[in-house]
Design a protein around this motif. Sequence first.
Motif, PDB file in Angstrom:
ATOM      1  N   ASP A   1     -56.099  50.280 -13.684  1.00 37.48           N
ATOM      2  CA  ASP A   1     -56.787  49.075 -14.148  1.00 37.48           C
ATOM      3  C   ASP A   1     -58.291  49.315 -14.041  1.00 37.48           C
ATOM      4  O   ASP A   1     -58.893  49.083 -12.998  1.00 37.48           O
ATOM      5  CB  ASP A   1     -56.367  47.881 -13.297  1.00 37.48           C
ATOM      6  CG  ASP A   1     -57.001  46.578 -13.786  1.00 37.48           C
ATOM      7  OD1 ASP A   1     -57.797  46.625 -14.748  1.00 37.48           O
ATOM      8  OD2 ASP A   1     -56.717  45.523 -13.187  1.00 37.48           O
ATOM      9  N   GLN A   2     -58.898  49.791 -15.119  1.00 37.00           N
ATOM     10  CA  GLN A   2     -60.308  50.163 -15.094  1.00 37.00           C
ATOM     11  C   GLN A   2     -61.252  48.960 -15.121  1.00 37.00           C
ATOM     12  O   GLN A   2     -62.474  49.138 -15.117  1.00 37.00           O
ATOM     13  CB  GLN A   2     -60.618  51.095 -16.280  1.00 37.00           C
ATOM     14  CG  GLN A   2     -59.838  52.408 -16.256  1.00 37.00           C
ATOM     15  CD  GLN A   2     -60.254  53.335 -15.128  1.00 37.00           C
ATOM     16  OE1 GLN A   2     -61.207  53.077 -14.406  1.00 37.00           O
ATOM     17  NE2 GLN A   2     -59.535  54.435 -14.976  1.00 37.00           N
ATOM     18  N   THR A   3     -60.715  47.743 -15.120  1.00 42.47           N
ATOM     19  CA  THR A   3     -61.577  46.562 -15.059  1.00 42.47           C
ATOM     20  C   THR A   3     -62.046  46.287 -13.634  1.00 42.47           C
ATOM     21  O   THR A   3     -62.933  45.460 -13.434  1.00 42.47           O
ATOM     22  CB  THR A   3     -60.847  45.332 -15.604  1.00 42.47           C
ATOM     23  OG1 THR A   3     -59.733  45.016 -14.758  1.00 42.47           O
ATOM     24  CG2 THR A   3     -60.376  45.569 -17.031  1.00 42.47           C
TER      25      THR A   3
ATOM     26  N   PRO B   1     -60.247  50.950  -9.142  1.00 43.77           N
ATOM     27  CA  PRO B   1     -59.052  50.664  -9.938  1.00 43.77           C
ATOM     28  C   PRO B   1     -57.755  50.984  -9.201  1.00 43.77           C
ATOM     29  O   PRO B   1     -57.581  52.099  -8.705  1.00 43.77           O
ATOM     30  CB  PRO B   1     -59.220  51.583 -11.152  1.00 43.77           C
ATOM     31  CG  PRO B   1     -60.661  51.899 -11.213  1.00 43.77           C
ATOM     32  CD  PRO B   1     -61.132  51.910  -9.797  1.00 43.77           C
TER      33      PRO B   1
ATOM     34  N   ASN C   1     -57.632  58.148 -18.433  1.00 44.66           N
ATOM     35  CA  ASN C   1     -57.688  58.035 -16.980  1.00 44.66           C
ATOM     36  C   ASN C   1     -57.967  59.384 -16.311  1.00 44.66           C
ATOM     37  O   ASN C   1     -57.706  59.545 -15.116  1.00 44.66           O
ATOM     38  CB  ASN C   1     -56.381  57.442 -16.437  1.00 44.66           C
ATOM     39  CG  ASN C   1     -56.191  56.005 -16.864  1.00 44.66           C
ATOM     40  OD1 ASN C   1     -57.103  55.196 -16.756  1.00 44.66           O
ATOM     41  ND2 ASN C   1     -55.011  55.688 -17.369  1.00 44.66           N
TER      42      ASN C   1
ATOM     43  N   GLU D   1     -60.202  61.775 -14.473  1.00 43.87           N
ATOM     44  CA  GLU D   1     -61.494  61.632 -13.800  1.00 43.87           C
ATOM     45  C   GLU D   1     -61.548  62.334 -12.453  1.00 43.87           C
ATOM     46  O   GLU D   1     -60.541  62.513 -11.767  1.00 43.87           O
ATOM     47  CB  GLU D   1     -61.841  60.159 -13.602  1.00 43.87           C
ATOM     48  CG  GLU D   1     -60.972  59.394 -12.630  1.00 43.87           C
ATOM     49  CD  GLU D   1     -61.440  57.948 -12.456  1.00 43.87           C
ATOM     50  OE1 GLU D   1     -61.858  57.608 -11.338  1.00 43.87           O
ATOM     51  OE2 GLU D   1     -61.379  57.184 -13.442  1.00 43.87           O
TER      52      GLU D   1
ATOM     53  N   SER E   1     -63.740  61.238  -9.168  1.00 40.27           N
ATOM     54  CA  SER E   1     -64.432  60.024  -8.754  1.00 40.27           C
ATOM     55  C   SER E   1     -64.673  60.035  -7.256  1.00 40.27           C
ATOM     56  O   SER E   1     -63.741  60.273  -6.473  1.00 40.27           O
ATOM     57  CB  SER E   1     -63.598  58.790  -9.131  1.00 40.27           C
ATOM     58  OG  SER E   1     -64.170  57.613  -8.622  1.00 40.27           O
TER      59      SER E   1
END
Length: 199
Positions: free
Chosen positions: A15-17, A21, A121, A123, A125
Amino acid sequence: GGDLRLTSDIPLTADQTQRLPPVTSESVLATAHGRVNLASLASRGEVIPSDQELTLQGQGGKIAVANTLVELSGNGGGAAFIRAGQLVLDNAIIRSNTLGNQDGQDISLKVTEAAYLSGVNGEFSVATVSYKNAGGIFVETPYLEMTNALIHTGATLAGAAGPIEIRANQVSLKDGAMIGSAVVGTGDTGDLTLNVTER
């Protein structure tokens, strides 16, 4: 020696919001505030760990990571050392978030041929959501190709985001791929260093 694969046929979702996430994945490799060494040799040789390094003596093989979460988050974000000839990361996340009262550690990638990062998705991070500092991301490869993927550091409170340093002969960013550092809070952004020798 041989190739190393961390893969699943079921797509990883995130959920990148949200700032951190939540991730759903059938394939997970996790350690809280620990260390993960990923290494592949295609020949006879040795993998030699030390406190601040992981050294390959021999020809590097291939590491494939797909639909997998490598989770290093904890009180202080953990460390990852990735050593090979090639890294192919597809819709997979390698992340280290600092959640408590210890500074975070780094994600370090060194490959002798090429690194390919792809997927919505896909990445690397490193972030902090506390008053301690995040670790950094360090990439060393002759060729880095990113397709709709992300390399980033971040901070949401008073802790500082970590640096990003990429050393390569060539770097290719495609389809919205991004490299960057951002903060939401009073902490400093991380330095971004790109040392690219060829166009």
